[in-house]
Design a protein around this motif. Structure first.
Motif, PDB file in Angstrom:
ATOM      1  N   ILE A 197       1.931   9.158  13.114  1.00 50.44           N
ATOM      2  CA  ILE A 197       0.560   9.094  12.615  1.00 50.44           C
ATOM      3  C   ILE A 197      -0.151   7.954  13.335  1.00 50.44           C
ATOM      4  O   ILE A 197       0.474   6.988  13.783  1.00 50.44           O
ATOM      5  CB  ILE A 197       0.512   8.869  11.092  1.00 50.44           C
ATOM      6  CG1 ILE A 197       1.177   7.542  10.722  1.00 50.44           C
ATOM      7  CG2 ILE A 197       1.142  10.030  10.354  1.00 50.44           C
ATOM      8  CD1 ILE A 197       1.004   7.176   9.261  1.00 50.44           C
ATOM      9  N   ASN A 198      -1.462   8.074  13.473  1.00 50.85           N
ATOM     10  CA  ASN A 198      -2.261   7.042  14.138  1.00 50.85           C
ATOM     11  C   ASN A 198      -1.711   6.708  15.529  1.00 50.85           C
ATOM     12  O   ASN A 198      -1.499   5.552  15.885  1.00 50.85           O
ATOM     13  CB  ASN A 198      -2.324   5.759  13.283  1.00 50.85           C
ATOM     14  CG  ASN A 198      -3.016   5.994  11.953  1.00 50.85           C
ATOM     15  OD1 ASN A 198      -3.882   6.863  11.846  1.00 50.85           O
ATOM     16  ND2 ASN A 198      -2.651   5.231  10.948  1.00 50.85           N
ATOM     17  N   GLY A 199      -1.422   7.751  16.282  1.00 49.09           N
ATOM     18  CA  GLY A 199      -0.917   7.515  17.627  1.00 49.09           C
ATOM     19  C   GLY A 199       0.591   7.495  17.683  1.00 49.09           C
ATOM     20  O   GLY A 199       1.250   8.530  17.583  1.00 49.09           O
ATOM     21  N   ASN A 200       1.162   6.273  17.839  1.00 49.95           N
ATOM     22  CA  ASN A 200       2.609   6.132  17.990  1.00 49.95           C
ATOM     23  C   ASN A 200       3.298   5.623  16.726  1.00 49.95           C
ATOM     24  O   ASN A 200       4.504   5.370  16.756  1.00 49.95           O
ATOM     25  CB  ASN A 200       2.919   5.182  19.159  1.00 49.95           C
ATOM     26  CG  ASN A 200       2.429   5.731  20.488  1.00 49.95           C
ATOM     27  OD1 ASN A 200       2.486   6.936  20.717  1.00 49.95           O
ATOM     28  ND2 ASN A 200       1.941   4.852  21.355  1.00 49.95           N
ATOM     29  N   ASN A 201       2.560   5.421  15.647  1.00 51.09           N
ATOM     30  CA  ASN A 201       3.155   4.898  14.419  1.00 51.09           C
ATOM     31  C   ASN A 201       3.877   6.007  13.651  1.00 51.09           C
ATOM     32  O   ASN A 201       3.309   7.081  13.413  1.00 51.09           O
ATOM     33  CB  ASN A 201       2.082   4.282  13.514  1.00 51.09           C
ATOM     34  CG  ASN A 201       1.399   3.096  14.162  1.00 51.09           C
ATOM     35  OD1 ASN A 201       2.030   2.337  14.898  1.00 51.09           O
ATOM     36  ND2 ASN A 201       0.106   2.935  13.903  1.00 51.09           N
ATOM     37  N   PRO A 202       5.121   5.770  13.261  1.00 46.37           N
ATOM     38  CA  PRO A 202       5.843   6.787  12.474  1.00 46.37           C
ATOM     39  C   PRO A 202       5.292   6.865  11.057  1.00 46.37           C
ATOM     40  O   PRO A 202       4.676   5.916  10.555  1.00 46.37           O
ATOM     41  CB  PRO A 202       7.280   6.268  12.485  1.00 46.37           C
ATOM     42  CG  PRO A 202       7.148   4.782  12.641  1.00 46.37           C
ATOM     43  CD  PRO A 202       5.946   4.573  13.515  1.00 46.37           C
ATOM     44  N   LEU A 203       5.492   8.003  10.439  1.00 46.35           N
ATOM     45  CA  LEU A 203       5.041   8.176   9.060  1.00 46.35           C
ATOM     46  C   LEU A 203       5.670   7.115   8.169  1.00 46.35           C
ATOM     47  O   LEU A 203       4.986   6.452   7.377  1.00 46.35           O
ATOM     48  CB  LEU A 203       5.395   9.576   8.560  1.00 46.35           C
ATOM     49  CG  LEU A 203       4.956   9.939   7.153  1.00 46.35           C
ATOM     50  CD1 LEU A 203       3.439  10.003   7.068  1.00 46.35           C
ATOM     51  CD2 LEU A 203       5.569  11.270   6.724  1.00 46.35           C
ATOM     52  N   LEU A 204       6.973   6.944   8.292  1.00 47.55           N
ATOM     53  CA  LEU A 204       7.717   5.907   7.585  1.00 47.55           C
ATOM     54  C   LEU A 204       8.892   5.479   8.466  1.00 47.55           C
ATOM     55  O   LEU A 204       9.331   6.236   9.339  1.00 47.55           O
ATOM     56  CB  LEU A 204       8.236   6.418   6.225  1.00 47.55           C
ATOM     57  CG  LEU A 204       7.225   6.618   5.101  1.00 47.55           C
ATOM     58  CD1 LEU A 204       7.908   7.269   3.901  1.00 47.55           C
ATOM     59  CD2 LEU A 204       6.579   5.308   4.688  1.00 47.55           C
ATOM     60  N   SER A 205       9.407   4.309   8.207  1.00 44.89           N
ATOM     61  CA  SER A 205      10.578   3.856   8.945  1.00 44.89           C
ATOM     62  C   SER A 205      11.790   4.692   8.530  1.00 44.89           C
ATOM     63  O   SER A 205      11.836   5.287   7.444  1.00 44.89           O
ATOM     64  CB  SER A 205      10.836   2.382   8.670  1.00 44.89           C
ATOM     65  OG  SER A 205      11.133   2.175   7.296  1.00 44.89           O
ATOM     66  N   GLU A 206      12.802   4.734   9.412  1.00 44.57           N
ATOM     67  CA  GLU A 206      14.003   5.511   9.118  1.00 44.57           C
ATOM     68  C   GLU A 206      14.708   4.989   7.873  1.00 44.57           C
ATOM     69  O   GLU A 206      15.218   5.768   7.053  1.00 44.57           O
ATOM     70  CB  GLU A 206      14.960   5.461  10.309  1.00 44.57           C
ATOM     71  CG  GLU A 206      16.217   6.280  10.109  1.00 44.57           C
ATOM     72  CD  GLU A 206      17.154   6.223  11.304  1.00 44.57           C
ATOM     73  OE1 GLU A 206      18.357   6.512  11.131  1.00 44.57           O
ATOM     74  OE2 GLU A 206      16.671   5.896  12.416  1.00 44.57           O
ATOM     75  N   GLN A 207      14.702   3.677   7.709  1.00 44.59           N
ATOM     76  CA  GLN A 207      15.328   3.086   6.519  1.00 44.59           C
ATOM     77  C   GLN A 207      14.643   3.556   5.248  1.00 44.59           C
ATOM     78  O   GLN A 207      15.313   3.879   4.255  1.00 44.59           O
ATOM     79  CB  GLN A 207      15.276   1.559   6.611  1.00 44.59           C
ATOM     80  CG  GLN A 207      15.880   0.861   5.395  1.00 44.59           C
ATOM     81  CD  GLN A 207      15.698  -0.658   5.451  1.00 44.59           C
ATOM     82  OE1 GLN A 207      15.060  -1.178   6.370  1.00 44.59           O
ATOM     83  NE2 GLN A 207      16.258  -1.355   4.483  1.00 44.59           N
ATOM     84  N   LYS A 208      13.312   3.636   5.293  1.00 44.33           N
ATOM     85  CA  LYS A 208      12.582   4.082   4.112  1.00 44.33           C
ATOM     86  C   LYS A 208      12.848   5.559   3.827  1.00 44.33           C
ATOM     87  O   LYS A 208      13.003   5.961   2.653  1.00 44.33           O
ATOM     88  CB  LYS A 208      11.082   3.847   4.314  1.00 44.33           C
ATOM     89  CG  LYS A 208      10.251   3.990   3.056  1.00 44.33           C
ATOM     90  CD  LYS A 208      10.463   2.833   2.112  1.00 44.33           C
ATOM     91  CE  LYS A 208       9.945   1.544   2.727  1.00 44.33           C
ATOM     92  NZ  LYS A 208      10.071   0.392   1.816  1.00 44.33           N
TER      93      LYS A 208
END
Length: 313
Positions: A197-208
């Motif tokens: 989302i927003n370019g290169n930002n992941p939706l959530l971190s893998e840990q989350k």
């Protein structure tokens, strides 16, 4: 007998005495008289405008039925001529019914605008404003899918803001399969790769994401034990939302003893990323606690919503 000689003496006007006995020159008395005469005009205008003033409590406003425009301009002329306005008029023995024409305000026409919580401003994201007005603080009862969604959003606040989460709500729902705990519990390693989302930002971190998958598994166990995740959550508040009466946003803490209690119980059951702050955010958004400010129009509406939910059970 000598002839009397007539002397032509220029007559001197009668002297005017001051209170102390000193003679006042004629030209000074004439100037004072003219000045007094010129002051009567503005005083008369101010006296006329005072009749059109309506006093409401401690505020003073102009009567809309009177000729406001002409009268208000007269008051401004008087104040500008006298310098300090009221203070000088009082020294001359005349008191204005208002402090100053600059402080006179017109009454508000129609209904005043609805007040809302401090954190919602005219510059707030419209999606966030709608979320506050329609969802935030509304008691969610007997809807485990909705409760799980709000719990995930509360966990996501560690990485995103509410406006960001809400603007990508469809992506969240698509990725987490409409927050169905049974489906999320079956996520494999490939499914853990979140979209961007927003370019290169992941939706959530893998840990989350891994924590949410684990929470879905533990939620299924809670449903089996208590009948529903809703019953489990509401038992902590005796099936009645906590109604705080805050007037200012700064009074709302980030966690409470109740959120710490729920957090400990969730972690004991195997839930992850559910600290007291996350739990308190979840409690507020799901209506377990009504933290709308007393001045917010949603405070009473959320209370009524809870009463209606109880009646329909």
């Amino acid at each position: 007998m000598p002839i009397a000689t007539k002397l032509h003496v220029r007559s001197k006007p009668r002297a005017i005495l001051k209170p102390g006995g000193n003679i006042v020159p004629v030209h000074e008395e004439t100037t004072r008289h003219n000045k007094k005469k010129t002051q009567q005009g503005p005083r008369k205008q101010v006296a006329e405008i005072s009749e059109s003033l309506v006093v409401v409590g401690s505020n003073v406003c102009l009567d809309l039925d009177s000729t406001c425009s002409s009268d208000s301009s007269s008051v401004k002329k008087v104040n500008s001529a006298n310098g300090n306005g009221n203070s000088k008029m009082k020294r001359n023995g005349f008191k204005l019914p208002v402090r100053d024409a600059a402080h006179v305000s017109l009454p508000y026409k129609g209904e005043p605008p609805s007040k809302t919580c401090d954190w919602i401003t005219p510059n707030s994201d419209p999606v966030y404003t709608s979320f506050h007005d329609e969802e935030w603080g509304v008691p969610v009862i007997d809807d485990d899918t909705k409760l799980f969604e709000l719990l995930v959003f509360s966990q996501a606040l560690a990485e995103h803001t509410w406006p960001t989460i809400l603007n990508h709500r469809n992506i969240f729902r698509k990725f987490f399969e409409n927050f169905d705990p049974s489906s999320i519990a079956q996520f494999n390693e490939k499914k853990l790769l979140t979209p961007k989302i927003n370019g290169n930002n992941p939706l959530l971190s893998e840990q989350k994401v891994r924590a949410i998958v684990e929470n879905a598994k533990q939620l299924l166990k809670v449903q089996h034990e208590f009948g529903s995740f809703s019953h489990y959550c509401w038992k902590f508040v005796n099936n009645k939302p906590i109604k705080n009466e805050f007037r200012y946003g700064r009074q709302i803490s980030v966690k409470t003893p109740k959120s710490e209690l729920i957090s400990k119980d969730l972690m004991r059951r195997g839930f992850q990323c559910v600290g007291p702050k996350v739990v308190y955010s979840f409690m507020q958004v799901s209506g377990l606690v009504n933290n709308h400010l007393l001045t917010c129009f949603r405070y009473q509406q959320c209370n009524v919503t809870m009463k209606n939910e109880i009646k329909t059970e």
